[in-house]
Design a protein around this motif. Structure first.
Motif, mmCIF file in Angstrom:
data_model
loop_
_atom_site.group_PDB
_atom_site.id
_atom_site.type_symbol
_atom_site.label_atom_id
_atom_site.label_comp_id
_atom_site.label_asym_id
_atom_site.label_seq_id
_atom_site.Cartn_x
_atom_site.Cartn_y
_atom_site.Cartn_z
ATOM 1 N N VAL A 284 35.696 44.250 48.632
ATOM 2 C CA VAL A 284 34.907 44.289 47.418
ATOM 3 C C VAL A 284 35.870 43.734 46.108
ATOM 4 C CG1 VAL A 284 33.745 45.609 45.588
ATOM 5 C CG2 VAL A 284 33.178 45.885 48.032
ATOM 6 N N VAL A 285 36.997 44.307 46.232
ATOM 7 C CA VAL A 285 37.990 44.026 45.166
ATOM 8 C C VAL A 285 39.156 43.146 45.575
ATOM 9 C CG1 VAL A 285 39.410 45.004 43.345
ATOM 10 C CG2 VAL A 285 37.429 46.111 44.003
ATOM 11 N N HIS A 286 39.261 42.004 45.254
ATOM 12 C CA HIS A 286 40.446 41.356 45.738
ATOM 13 C C HIS A 286 41.719 41.602 44.997
ATOM 14 C CE1 HIS A 286 37.478 38.946 48.148
ATOM 15 N NE2 HIS A 286 36.721 38.988 47.069
ATOM 16 N N ALA A 287 42.529 42.364 45.587
ATOM 17 C CA ALA A 287 43.753 42.866 44.949
ATOM 18 C C ALA A 287 44.599 43.189 46.311
ATOM 19 C CB ALA A 287 43.600 43.758 44.217
ATOM 20 N N PRO A 288 45.967 43.422 46.062
ATOM 21 C CA PRO A 288 46.706 43.700 47.086
ATOM 22 C C PRO A 288 46.500 45.255 47.647
ATOM 23 C CG PRO A 288 48.094 43.044 45.258
ATOM 24 C CD PRO A 288 46.539 43.001 44.785
ATOM 25 N N ALA A 289 46.566 45.346 48.874
ATOM 26 C CA ALA A 289 46.052 46.682 49.549
ATOM 27 C C ALA A 289 47.105 47.634 48.805
ATOM 28 C CB ALA A 289 46.644 46.758 50.989
ATOM 29 N N GLU A 290 48.291 47.732 48.569
ATOM 30 C CA GLU A 290 48.943 48.669 47.674
ATOM 31 C C GLU A 290 48.407 48.946 46.360
ATOM 32 O OE1 GLU A 290 51.707 51.394 48.122
ATOM 33 O OE2 GLU A 290 51.464 49.904 49.215
ATOM 34 N N THR A 291 47.632 48.189 45.762
ATOM 35 C CA THR A 291 46.948 48.335 44.435
ATOM 36 C C THR A 291 45.613 49.124 44.725
ATOM 37 O OG1 THR A 291 47.957 46.321 43.287
ATOM 38 C CG2 THR A 291 45.796 47.321 42.545
ATOM 39 N N LEU A 292 44.970 48.751 45.649
ATOM 40 C CA LEU A 292 43.857 49.502 46.162
ATOM 41 C C LEU A 292 43.878 50.893 46.749
ATOM 42 C CD1 LEU A 292 42.118 46.430 48.041
ATOM 43 C CD2 LEU A 292 41.585 47.309 45.748
ATOM 44 N N ARG A 293 45.157 51.009 47.323
ATOM 45 C CA ARG A 293 45.609 52.494 47.951
ATOM 46 C C ARG A 293 45.785 53.370 46.660
ATOM 47 N NH1 ARG A 293 50.130 53.879 52.454
ATOM 48 N NH2 ARG A 293 51.411 53.023 50.750
#
Length: 321
Positions: free
Chosen positions: A28-37
């Motif tokens: 859904v959100v296109h951002a780095p995995a670390e940001t999403l975590r």
């Protein structure tokens, strides 16, 4: 099952939950995995998130997607100058049938609460969040009402538009475990996002990948992660370095140390460990500490940032081996 085996199993389950949720958010959100975590780690650490970024990068979508991924209740509040504290916490209303007052809960009574543009409301309304964020409860007309756990506040503010805003005081900024930004997506990801959002937005079809019971278990797993005394002392040394830095008018508070270790514990769980390493502390420090520091006027004039001061403290503080 032995105690050590049970602990390892809880950590594994919590790490699996983290992986599933981050993968779900990535659709859904296109951002780095670390940001999403990061917001998920904040939830496991029982903290709150301040997202400071320009409009239109997916702050609201991230909050909604996190709540939907975990099958948690969600509420959104748009902070405006005319918003009252009762609009946040709730109010007692007279029930004619019962012949008495009953409490009508406000939007803060949700598991994931999105507070849009928190710096647009008056300080009185901003402070209505303080008790909820710190104590997981609200008091209305002298009666205390407990909030449901897990409880996560994701507040946003626009860093490029300050007209008509009320900047958050240091005491309230200190209540947020982390401050983060999402940023613009890479070219290919942004092109794919445009195609998705103009046909069938992925959020409309997002399904839960975990439930409240699993989230609660993951929070407990993070809470019981082992922290060796040397890591505790390293954390304190890092905080004291910021307090001794002459370029800073205000260093990191003891509360920031608590948030730092809680986030480090959550990160350890996500990395499938039941103990904290100094690397966990170092990894989360740039999101936990900068917004709690106050630069001295002469440091501001030289162009120093709070983030750079944190990196300097990390470089200068010996790491235990």
């Amino acid at each position: 099952m032995s105690g050590q085996a049970a602990t390892a199993a809880r950590v594994t389950e919590a790490a699996d939950l983290t992986d599933r949720v981050v993968a779900n958010l990535g659709t859904v959100v296109h951002a780095p995995a670390e940001t999403l975590r990061l917001p998920l780690l904040c939830l496991l650490a029982e903290g709150h998130v301040l997202v400071e970024d320009v409009p239109g990068v997916g702050k609201t979508v991230l909050a909604k997607a996190l709540a939907r991924s975990l099958d948690l209740s969600f509420a959104r509040m748009q902070f405006t100058p005319d918003l009252l504290p009762a609009d946040v916490t709730g109010v007692n209303v007279y029930d004619q049938r019962a012949g008495g007052f009953r409490f009508r809960p406000g939007p803060v009574f949700a598991n994931v609460v999105l507070v849009d543009e928190i710096n647009r409301a008056s300080p009185k309304t901003q402070s209505a969040l303080l008790e909820a964020m710190q104590e997981t409860q609200v008091t209305v007309d002298g009666v205390t009402h407990r909030l449901d756990r897990p409880f996560l506040v994701i507040a946003t503010q626009n860093p490029v538009e300050y007209e008509g805003t009320y900047p958050l005081p240091e005491a309230q900024l200190d209540r947020f475990a982390v401050r983060m930004a999402i940023g613009y997506p890479p070219l290919a990801e942004e092109a794919r996002m445009l195609a998705e959002q103009t046909t069938e937005p992925p959020l409309d079809h997002l399904r839960p990948v975990a439930g409240r019971t699993e989230v609660t278990a993951a929070i407990e797993a993070a809470r019981h992660v082992f922290v060796e005394e040397s890591v505790n002392r390293y954390t304190v040394a890092l905080l004291r370095h910021t307090r001794d830095d002459e370029r800073l008018a205000l260093g990191a508070s003891p509360r920031s140390g608590v948030a730092l270790l809680r986030l480090a514990k959550a990160r350890a769980v996500a990395e499938r460990r039941d103990f904290v390493l100094p690397d966990d502390v170092r990894a989360v420090a740039p999101t936990v500490l900068p917004h709690r520091l106050l630069l001295a006027p002469e440091a501001v004039s030289t162009g120093l940032s709070a983030l750079q001061a944190v990196h300097d403290a990390l470089d200068a503080t010996p790491v235990p081996v």
